[in-house]
Design an enzyme around this catalytic site. Structure first.
Site, short mmCIF file in Angstrom:
data_model
loop_
_atom_site.label_atom_id
_atom_site.label_comp_id
_atom_site.label_asym_id
_atom_site.label_seq_id
_atom_site.Cartn_x
_atom_site.Cartn_y
_atom_site.Cartn_z
CE LYS A 1 -38.60 -45.53 -11.47
NZ LYS A 1 -38.65 -44.12 -11.86
N GLY B 1 -35.70 -30.58 2.31
CA GLY B 1 -34.81 -31.38 1.47
C GLY B 1 -33.98 -30.51 0.56
CB VAL C 1 -34.82 -31.63 -7.02
CG1 VAL C 1 -36.13 -30.89 -7.23
CG2 VAL C 1 -34.54 -32.53 -8.21
#
Length: 438
Positions: free
Chosen positions: A114, A267, A271
């Site tokens: 990352k 949420g 997605v």
């Protein structure tokens, strides 16, 4: 345990190889020890932490390479405002390790890594991720600079003079140029790794940013024209994988269809909303929540029969499946006792605030937990196979393989009488150990 970290950066006018040694809090070293940093790296199994600084552009970044046993590290580039440098480093380490496990258990020939970039004031000009949080697994952030919108707003306001608008335009142009310089500088650091790490989109970054990195190195994905940069394809594949995982989890409990099954989705970003689409099409009864009311209203209009819930309490909704798709850490020792579902399966990363305790309580209560890094791997699967030249149809087939992976996790958990979280780790670690012997 606080880290007494040290990092190295090149001074602006330093010659090749000259470095300034500084504590992570910015003070000069005065006989301190770096052992806590080494201990942290050893505890997490990190291979490398590379601290990058470019004085001309103002780049400040950490490249974290966790494990390259299975292949070069693959993971996104995060562009975020951290409270401290220590927080940035911890995030890089945690995310890189997560990518190692996600890639391994997904059968991908890549390790985990990352990049985090921080302390960059111009990041406020980038669009925030659509879930309003920094923990959406595998989801790409649109993040496009809204320069033209801001220019338009400035010129349309009658109270703003042309001279002021001109200064605003020049300031925005400078910010865009500065951002581009930082990503090009990062590309030069990545190029020095000779392919040990391949980066791509993540929270706060855009395809334009990846294009700047590509000017300096080939070790980057999600550039303009790629599938990863087009029409939310990666978010769509992440949602598809979560949908597949929910169906697999229901079958594990003897339920053959989503028809009429109540699913609470927390949420409604890219997605989460795409997941609702899949669930609604399959006949599920949706309970939705988001901190942005407009998103909730949109879902209520588009998905007939959907009802809304309080975002802070949707985990306690009376449902069969709870799908956390926003903030990480939503499952705490307190909230896990309030769950009224029999399955937890969502897209958010790092859902368990206290991993062993919360996973153990779900196991004890008979709640089936689909480990997040297994379920939300659709995004990285998409990226990995696009790197191999695959098209959308083949990628979708590969993402559907999440069903088989999750079934193996459930079988391992049942056979060994352990939590599904521990079972996922055990399977991933066995793959990594096998990679060591190749």
């Amino acid at each position: 345990m606080p880290l007494n970290m040290l990092y190295h950066h090149k001074a602006k006018h330093a010659g090749t190889g000259y470095q300034v040694r500084t504590r992570m809090d910015g003070s000069k070293q005065k006989g301190g020890t770096v052992m806590q940093l080494w201990q942290e790296m050893e505890r997490e199994g990190m291979e490398e932490l590379i601290f990058c600084h470019d004085a001309d552009s103002g780049l400040r970044a950490v490249i974290a390479i966790h494990n390259t046993v299975l292949g070069p590290a693959l993971g996104g580039c995060r562009y975020w405002s951290y409270a401290s440098e220590e927080e940035a480093v911890r995030d890089a380490v945690k995310l890189a390790k997560g990518m190692t496990y996600k890639n391994a258990i997904s059968g991908l020939p890549y390790g985990g890594g990352k990049v985090v970039m921080w302390d960059v004031p111009i990041a406020k000009n980038a669009k925030q991720d659509e879930d309003g949080c920094g923990s959406q697994g595998g989801e790409q952030v649109a993040g496009n600079l809204r320069v033209e919108q801001q220019k338009s707003a400035a010129t349309e306001r009658e109270v703003v003079t042309d001279q002021v608008a001109d200064r605003i335009d020049k300031s925005l142009d400078t910010d865009v140029s500065r951002r581009a310089q930082r990503f090009r500088a990062l590309g030069r650091f990545l190029e020095r790794l000779n392919g040990r790490y391949v980066t791509g989109l993540d929270l706060g970054t855009t395809a334009t940013d990846m294009d700047q990195i590509r000017l300096e190195t080939a070790h980057v994905t999600d550039t303009t024209g790629s599938l990863g940069a087009q029409d939310d394809f990666t978010a769509e594949m992440t949602a598809y994988g979560v949908h597949i995982g929910i169906v697999t989890s229901l079958r594990q409990q003897g339920i053959a269809s989503l028809q009429g099954i109540p699913v609470a989705v927390q949420g409604l970003g890219k997605v989460g909303y795409a997941l609702c689409r899949y669930l609604h099409a399959a006949g599920a009864r949706l309970i939705v929540a988001d901190v942005v009311p407009e998103r909730v209203q949109r879902a209520l209009v588009q998905f007939s029969g959907a009802i809304s819930a309080d975002p802070a309490h949707i985990h306690a909704a009376d449902c069969k499946v709870f799908a956390p798709c926003a903030l990480g850490g939503v499952l705490t020792p307190a909230t896990v006792e309030e769950l009224r579902c029999s399955i937890v399966a969502g897209a958010a990363n790092n859902q368990l605030s206290e991993r062993q305790l919360v996973a153990g309580r779900m196991q004890a209560r008979g709640i089936l937990y689909a480990p997040d890094y297994v379920l939300n791997a659709g995004g990285i699967i998409s990226t990995a196979y696009e790197l191999e030249g695959a098209g959308p149809d083949l990628i979708r087939q590969k993402v559907a393989g999440i069903a088989g992976t999750l079934s193996k996790v459930y079988a391992e958990a049942m056979q060994s009488a352990i939590s599904t979280a521990d079972a996922a780790d055990r399977l991933a670690e066995s793959i990594l150990r096998a990679g060591h012997t190749r």
